[in-house]
Design a protein around this motif. Sequence first.
Motif, short mmCIF file in Angstrom:
data_model
loop_
_atom_site.label_atom_id
_atom_site.label_comp_id
_atom_site.label_asym_id
_atom_site.label_seq_id
_atom_site.Cartn_x
_atom_site.Cartn_y
_atom_site.Cartn_z
N ALA A 1 0.92 -1.14 0.06
CA ALA A 1 -0.07 0.03 0.06
C ALA A 1 0.63 1.35 -0.02
N ILE A 2 1.86 1.15 0.87
CA ILE A 2 2.72 2.65 0.99
C ILE A 2 3.32 2.57 -0.28
N GLU A 3 4.07 1.38 -0.83
CA GLU A 3 4.80 1.67 -2.06
C GLU A 3 4.03 2.08 -3.22
N ALA A 4 2.77 1.70 -3.12
CA ALA A 4 1.83 2.01 -4.29
C ALA A 4 1.74 3.70 -4.41
N PHE A 5 1.85 4.34 -3.17
CA PHE A 5 1.86 5.81 -3.43
C PHE A 5 3.32 6.37 -4.17
N ALA A 6 4.32 5.45 -3.50
CA ALA A 6 5.65 6.10 -3.93
C ALA A 6 5.93 5.65 -5.49
N ALA A 7 5.34 4.60 -5.91
CA ALA A 7 5.27 4.24 -7.36
C ALA A 7 4.43 4.76 -8.45
N LEU A 8 3.59 5.59 -7.69
CA LEU A 8 2.89 6.44 -8.98
C LEU A 8 3.55 7.15 -9.89
N PRO A 9 3.33 7.37 -11.09
CA PRO A 9 4.27 7.97 -11.99
C PRO A 9 3.71 9.59 -11.90
N ILE A 10 2.82 9.99 -11.11
CA ILE A 10 2.36 11.28 -10.95
C ILE A 10 2.76 11.94 -9.68
N PRO A 11 2.88 13.13 -9.46
CA PRO A 11 3.16 13.86 -8.06
C PRO A 11 2.18 13.59 -6.83
N VAL A 12 2.51 13.47 -5.97
CA VAL A 12 1.78 12.97 -4.80
C VAL A 12 1.75 14.07 -3.66
N VAL A 13 0.79 14.83 -3.15
CA VAL A 13 1.20 15.87 -2.43
C VAL A 13 0.21 15.50 -1.24
N ALA A 14 1.06 15.52 -0.14
CA ALA A 14 0.38 15.04 1.42
C ALA A 14 0.11 16.37 2.09
N ALA A 15 -1.27 16.47 2.59
CA ALA A 15 -1.50 17.77 3.24
C ALA A 15 -2.14 17.08 4.63
N VAL A 16 -1.50 17.47 5.55
CA VAL A 16 -1.37 17.02 6.80
C VAL A 16 -2.02 17.98 7.96
N HIS A 17 -3.01 17.61 8.52
CA HIS A 17 -3.88 18.33 9.64
C HIS A 17 -3.76 17.51 10.94
N GLY A 18 -3.53 18.16 12.15
CA GLY A 18 -3.66 17.30 13.32
C GLY A 18 -2.77 16.48 13.26
N TRP A 19 -2.78 15.15 14.01
CA TRP A 19 -2.01 14.25 14.38
C TRP A 19 -1.29 13.55 12.88
N CYS A 20 -0.39 13.08 12.79
CA CYS A 20 0.41 12.38 11.60
C CYS A 20 1.39 11.28 12.38
N ILE A 21 1.00 10.13 12.75
CA ILE A 21 1.57 9.01 13.81
C ILE A 21 2.01 8.02 13.18
N GLY A 22 3.29 7.63 13.39
CA GLY A 22 3.52 5.96 13.20
C GLY A 22 3.53 5.77 11.61
N ALA A 23 2.35 4.72 11.23
CA ALA A 23 2.18 4.49 9.76
C ALA A 23 1.99 5.95 9.06
N GLY A 24 1.14 6.49 9.62
CA GLY A 24 0.65 7.88 8.91
C GLY A 24 2.00 8.64 8.60
N LEU A 25 3.00 8.97 9.39
CA LEU A 25 4.13 9.30 9.00
C LEU A 25 5.07 8.66 8.06
N GLU A 26 4.92 7.28 8.14
CA GLU A 26 5.80 6.55 7.08
C GLU A 26 5.04 6.57 5.65
N LEU A 27 3.62 6.81 5.64
CA LEU A 27 2.95 7.23 4.53
C LEU A 27 3.25 8.36 3.64
N ILE A 28 3.35 9.44 4.54
CA ILE A 28 3.51 10.73 3.81
C ILE A 28 5.10 10.76 3.50
N ALA A 29 6.11 10.00 4.27
CA ALA A 29 7.49 9.96 3.92
C ALA A 29 7.56 9.40 2.31
#
Length: 256
Positions: free
Chosen positions: A88-116
């Motif tokens: 699932a996380i690699e699917a974000f990284a592998a997209l050929p298009i730019p991915v912009v994360a918009a974070v509000h409130g908590w971004c914890i653990g797996a959520g932080l690994e996702l936005i990375a």
Amino acid sequence: MTDESVQLTRRGEVATLTITSKKGSLGPAFWRAVPGVLADLNGARALVVRGQDLFSVGLDVKATAPVIGPALGNPAAFHLVVAEMHAAIEAFAALPIPVVAAVHGWCIGAGLELIAACDLRLCSADARFSLPEVRLGITADLGGLQRLPHLVGRGRAAHLALTGLPIDAATAERWGLVTEVMPTLDALFARAEELAAYLATLPSKALEGTKRTLQDGLSHTESLHAAVAWNAQHMTAEGLLSALKRDGSSEPRPTP
């Protein structure tokens, strides 16, 4: 496209994936849904990833424990369980298009690994970031330990990972985890849409080539597998549930 844990919407050439589970908790339904949802972008040229009531409190431990528990102590079985999360996380990284994360409130653990795994990260002034796995007796194994040093430097990544303590939006910007901090939630989402819409106007193959070249410096597969193997061998259900009960929630305790 809507799933119980994610919703995909579209405005022009910009798609938005919203994490819709309560507090953005990432459980089995989320990991299963993401690859299929991202395969349904239908020609979108940029993607915004955001939360609903907040970005994400990270892994849904209670929902995931019945899946992970039987695999503990068995590295091969544990790898199979975690492979779905990696996909699932690699699917974000592998997209050929730019991915912009918009974070509000908590971004914890797996959520932080996702936005990375995203290409650009923005946040609102109320955002808080934490990688608290050590407090639960876990080594972060969803790519954060491999990607964060490239974003914030090894020392700051070590601070996040070894202390498990949160940082605020201003610190995240100063460290380079995010590139812009917006004053309000509305301003954050407007800016993310604006940035994604601009990216959608740029030559798609140039963007894809730039993404691939940047990612070539991230040879993290071996390290990621090592982290998973370590957890399979040393993580215990009793320790995980005890830590969860002690903390009362997955949200980090205040900085001492």
